[in-house]
Design an enzyme around this catalytic site. Sequence first.
Site, PDB file in Angstrom:
ATOM      1  N   SER A  50       0.849  -1.188   0.000  1.00 10.91           N
ATOM      2  CA  SER A  50       0.000   0.000   0.000  1.00 10.91           C
ATOM      3  C   SER A  50       0.885   1.238   0.000  1.00 10.91           C
ATOM      4  CB  SER A  50      -0.888   0.005   1.245  1.00 10.91           C
ATOM      5  OG  SER A  50      -0.077   0.122   2.410  1.00 10.91           O
ATOM      6  N   ASP A  82      -1.170  -1.669  -4.058  1.00 21.03           N
ATOM      7  CA  ASP A  82      -2.512  -1.712  -3.478  1.00 21.03           C
ATOM      8  C   ASP A  82      -3.020  -0.292  -3.258  1.00 21.03           C
ATOM      9  OD1 ASP A  82      -4.771  -2.902  -2.350  1.00 21.03           O
ATOM     10  OD2 ASP A  82      -3.897  -2.948  -0.339  1.00 21.03           O
ATOM     11  N   HIS A  83      -4.228  -0.029  -3.666  1.00 18.57           N
ATOM     12  CA  HIS A  83      -4.889   1.270  -3.459  1.00 18.57           C
ATOM     13  C   HIS A  83      -4.041   2.461  -3.927  1.00 18.57           C
ATOM     14  CE1 HIS A  83      -8.560   0.006  -1.518  1.00 18.57           C
ATOM     15  NE2 HIS A  83      -7.864  -0.855  -0.802  1.00 18.57           N
TER      16      HIS A  83
END
Length: 284
Positions: A50, A82-83
């Site tokens: 992330s 991620d994200h």
Amino acid sequence: MPLVTLAEVLKKAEVESFAVGAFNCNNMEIVQAIVEAAEAEASPVVIQASQGALKYAGLDYIVALVRAAASSTRVPVVLHLDHGTDQQQVWQALRAGFTSVMVDGSRLPLEENISLTRQVVEVARAMGVSVEGELGRIGGTEDHVQVAGWEATLTDPGEARRFVTETGVDALAVAIGTAHGPYRGVPRLDFERLKTIRELTGIPLVLHGSSGVPDEDIRRAVALGVRKVNIDTDIRMAFVKKMREVLATRPEEIDPRKVLGPAREAAREVIRHKMRVFGSTGRA
């Protein structure tokens, strides 16, 4: 073996009807735990970072750790962002060698989300990199991504079909009732919504916020078309719990290896269990 793309592992998952586990990493021990679990289970695996993890460990460190881990194993390993809510972060990940990126425009109106995601797909595809998009808002908190329960919006199936058609993403993260972080009570998943989205899009679906979801619900989601399952909180909880146990029994311990080593083993066992639930064991 060299890093592979998300599209590559999802292709096999589609044919054989299983899901690939996507496990968040923050440090060397967790990267090692993920790869050790994948080797033990002979499972393909997604190691994802992330924006919070990249800020903590550093982009170059994460890439180097995952590349080193992948080079020492024969199972397929994907390095995934991620994200990616910040487009510049997505570009940095692409330049650094990530083989898959998630562009999270779920906070935006549909038209803007489609536009942002399509831009990333055009660039990533030219580089041979897979793209995951998100439609709907998944509740809870993950690093800087926070969605209050009353803000969480389930994915609209009709919008999902349009989103997939107009963006060309390789996978779609959907909101069907899961949440980031620890659950208060048992999550209630909208399986009928999941089934409809799958029928309308025909694309591999992604389940975020899967830590704490009962195994039987995960298996049902996989049967309905989920092909990537994200796990973070369960790993953190096992890792930190074991560290606390070691320090409680040996408060005089000053060797980090004797604290982090057992924590790594605890995380590895959690990950191995998840792989069995996802049906990815023996699929490498």
